[in-house]
Design a protein around this motif. Structure first.
Motif, PDB file in Angstrom:
ATOM      1  N   LEU A  18       0.834  -1.199   0.000  1.00  0.00           N
ATOM      2  CA  LEU A  18       0.000   0.000   0.000  1.00  0.00           C
ATOM      3  C   LEU A  18       0.868   1.248   0.000  1.00  0.00           C
ATOM      4  N   SER A  19       1.944   1.210   0.807  1.00  0.00           N
ATOM      5  CA  SER A  19       2.822   2.358   0.917  1.00  0.00           C
ATOM      6  C   SER A  19       3.502   2.651  -0.422  1.00  0.00           C
ATOM      7  N   LEU A  21       2.092   1.907  -3.386  1.00  0.00           N
ATOM      8  CA  LEU A  21       1.122   2.194  -4.449  1.00  0.00           C
ATOM      9  C   LEU A  21       0.241   3.407  -4.167  1.00  0.00           C
ATOM     10  N   LEU A  22       0.121   3.841  -2.907  1.00  0.00           N
ATOM     11  CA  LEU A  22      -0.751   4.965  -2.580  1.00  0.00           C
ATOM     12  C   LEU A  22       0.057   6.257  -2.522  1.00  0.00           C
ATOM     13  N   PRO A  23      -0.429   7.430  -2.912  1.00  0.00           N
ATOM     14  CA  PRO A  23      -1.694   7.583  -3.644  1.00  0.00           C
ATOM     15  C   PRO A  23      -1.620   6.990  -5.055  1.00  0.00           C
ATOM     16  N   TRP A  24      -2.674   6.277  -5.423  1.00  0.00           N
ATOM     17  CA  TRP A  24      -2.684   5.467  -6.631  1.00  0.00           C
ATOM     18  C   TRP A  24      -2.901   6.305  -7.888  1.00  0.00           C
ATOM     19  N   ALA A  25      -3.780   7.330  -7.822  1.00  0.00           N
ATOM     20  CA  ALA A  25      -4.193   8.063  -9.026  1.00  0.00           C
ATOM     21  C   ALA A  25      -3.017   8.666  -9.800  1.00  0.00           C
ATOM     22  N   ARG A  46       9.293   6.075  -4.221  1.00  0.00           N
ATOM     23  CA  ARG A  46       8.397   5.403  -3.282  1.00  0.00           C
ATOM     24  C   ARG A  46       9.052   4.231  -2.574  1.00  0.00           C
ATOM     25  N   LEU A 283       1.660   6.723   5.862  1.00  0.00           N
ATOM     26  CA  LEU A 283       0.506   6.815   4.960  1.00  0.00           C
ATOM     27  C   LEU A 283      -0.408   7.954   5.405  1.00  0.00           C
ATOM     28  N   ARG A 286       1.016  11.237   4.454  1.00  0.00           N
ATOM     29  CA  ARG A 286       0.972  11.542   3.024  1.00  0.00           C
ATOM     30  C   ARG A 286      -0.446  11.789   2.533  1.00  0.00           C
ATOM     31  N   LEU A 287      -1.400  11.042   3.108  1.00  0.00           N
ATOM     32  CA  LEU A 287      -2.749  11.055   2.552  1.00  0.00           C
ATOM     33  C   LEU A 287      -3.670  12.034   3.260  1.00  0.00           C
ATOM     34  N   THR A 293       2.338  17.525   2.837  1.00  0.00           N
ATOM     35  CA  THR A 293       2.689  16.355   3.624  1.00  0.00           C
ATOM     36  C   THR A 293       3.074  16.777   5.035  1.00  0.00           C
TER      37      THR A 293
END
Lengths: 322, 233
Positions: A18-19, A21-25, A46, A283, A286-287, A293
């Motif tokens: 997840l770390s 691939l996110l943020p995925w967009a 990443r 995460l 970042r999110l 951040t």
């Protein structure tokens, strides 16, 4: 414990992915435009960040568990014993003298600072310190190291040097290279592997120092090894990513629930939980929808401080009840 | 027959030499006022704090044995019953180096089966003491060094424990050195008494010989009048 450990490791793999691939967009958009660039982002931006979160978190968890076992005290941890602030001071002084460009010099400075802080703590509080003595001595060392760090910052040769140091002190996993990741990762890994070999003597310390000695464990040697190893592992991570608090305190407390209160056997689960917590905190940093951040040190402190307060209240309540 | 020999032990009062030989099957009680060196002697024999001197069990130095074997040579029970981590009783006993079967047997001898899975911080003081005793006894070590084993135990358990120890010493070819303040218990259960004073061994003999001699009055400052201990006149 075996089942819980495999559950923990699958959670860890999931969190790590997840770390990455996110943020995925933005990553997905980049993959459509320029595949090579997208792979580059993944590998050079990443991956170091996710790997640093994993290794720094694991180092904090494992060293926290070892320090708690050594002091026979659930409130000992790298940040409360002054290890982290000692490492920060060592790194800032090194940076002040020769700049932020050399990760080796920074690591050596941070490890020396951490070692100094831990040695001072053992000298001040003694090996089996009461909670109050330990916390007071740790607080004094942290305050001293903090003041000296601020002094070094105030004497910074230029505003840029000041900003660099300040930014690094807040604790950040962002924009570190793979080489820097290795500088933090290799000492941290050495520390974790070595600590895992000390599980038995650390467990026997649960019977008291004298009994552990009568069972043939060299307690003085054990103490020296733990102090040097945690200074090495935590110091190297602090040198690369700055000081990150509370993980080293919280992870071992959860881990001992899995190890049935065995202080030494808690090291492995504490490493896994520490890694999981730091990846999660990263995460969040970042999110979080704040437009920028957050420094990760701020996130772990915001999440960790209430837990620490709860812990103190809980212990007071339990002591009062018995 | 196992045999313990210790020479050149550096004790606080006499830095040169304190020597001691113990034979199997015997319970030797160590008596002496506070600060007379009972615990120091137990520590020196247990190898606590890198002591000087030589200790031999059947000719070999147990303090050189690796941890796994050492638990079967020496067990030390400290006078303090303080525990920092809330381990389950069974887990605590297992930390002493015994296998599962031995741990269970020792716990059943001390009537601890019912509390085996309970946390030691939730046990009564007496139960906690028995758990710590079970930890020391479980691996059936050749030499038992026990500091006040009957402290915190009720009168019935004090007698049961000492009887159980004496039986175990004979059955399993062990020897025990027991520091104890209760002079009547020392006289009743000890096969041999060692009187400590100012960091050295002041007298060594059968309970009859020790109690017939001048040491109790001289060293402790008490004497037995009308069947009870009183300050010496």
């Amino acid at each position: 414990m075996r089942a819980t450990l495999s559950l923990l490791s699958s959670l860890l793999v999931a969190a790590f992915l997840l770390s990455l691939l996110l943020p995925w967009a933005p990553l997905a958009a980049l993959f459509e435009q320029d595949r090579d660039l997208a792979w580059g982002v993944l590998a050079e931006l990443r991956l170091p960040r996710a790997a640093l979160a994993l290794i720094y978190g694991a180092a904090l968890g494992a060293s926290g568990a070892a320090i708690q076992a050594l002091f026979a005290n659930p409130l000992a941890s790298p940040d409360l014993t002054g290890t982290t602030s000692g490492a920060a001071l060592g790194a800032v002084v090194t940076a002040y003298l020769i700049g932020f460009s050399s990760p080796i010099a920074l690591s050596v400075g941070a490890v020396a600072g951490a070692l100094g802080a831990l040695a001072l703590l053992l000298l001040l509080a003694g090996p089996r310190a009461e909670t109050a003595t330990l916390l007071l001595a740790g607080l004094a060392i942290s305050a001293l190291a903090g003041a000296l760090t601020t002094l070094a910052l105030a004497l910074a040769p230029s505003p840029f040097a000041f900003y660099d140091a300040y930014d690094w002190l807040m604790g950040s996993l962002a924009d570190r290279s793979l080489a820097q990741t290795a500088f933090a990762g290799v000492p941290a890994l050495v520390m974790i592997v070595w600590l895992l070999r000390l599980v038995r003597p650390l467990d026997s310390l649960a019977l008291g120092e004298e009994v552990a000695q009568s069972l043939g464990h060299d307690i003085l040697g054990l103490r020296i090894r733990i102090v040097c190893l945690t200074a090495l592992g935590v110091g190297a991570c602090v040198a690369i990513c700055g000081a990150i608090g509370f993980i080293g305190l919280v992870a071992p407390i959860f881990a001992r629930r899995l190890s049935h209160s065995h202080p030494g056997r808690a090291i492995l689960p504490a490493a896994a939980i520490g890694a999981l917590l730091l990846i999660a905190a990263d995460l969040v940093s970042r999110l979080a929808p704040l437009g920028r951040t957050l420094p990760i040190g701020v996130v772990t402190a915001l999440l960790g401080a209430p837990f620490f307060l709860w812990l103190v209240a809980h212990m007071r309540w339990r002591l009062g009840a018995s | 027959m196992m045999r313990l020999e210790a020479t050149g032990l550096a004790l606080p009062g006499r830095l040169d030499e304190t020597g001691l030989t113990l034979a199997a099957g015997e319970m030797t009680c160590l008596i002496g006022p506070n600060g007379s060196g009972k615990t120091s002697l137990l520590h020196a024999l247990a190898g606590i704090g890198h002591p000087a001197g030589e200790v031999r069990i059947d000719g070999a130095d147990p303090r050189r044995a690796i941890a796994a074997r050492r638990a079967r040579l020496i067990a030390y029970l400290p006078a303090t019953r303080e525990l920092r981590w809330p381990l389950a009783a069974r887990d605590l006993v297992l930390l002493g180096g015994a296998d599962e079967g031995e741990a269970l047997a020792a716990m059943s001898d001390l009537d601890l089966e019912a509390v085996a899975d309970r946390r030691v911080d939730r046990l009564s003081t007496g139960e906690r003491s028995r758990v710590l005793i079970a930890r020391a006894l479980a691996p059936r070590p050749r030499l038992l060094l026990l500091d006040e084993p009957t402290a915190n135990l009720d009168p019935l358990w004090q007698i049961r424990l000492m009887d159980m120890l004496k039986l175990s010493l004979r059955e399993h070819d062990q020897t025990a050195l027991v520091a104890i303040h209760d002079l009547d218990a020392a006289a009743r259960f000890g096969d041999r008494l060692i009187v400590m004073d100012k960091g050295q061994i002041a007298a060594d003999g059968t309970p009859q010989a020790i109690f017939a001699g001048p040491w109790i009055a001289d060293i402790f400052g008490i004497e037995k009048r009308d069947g009870v201990w009183q300050p010496a006149a």
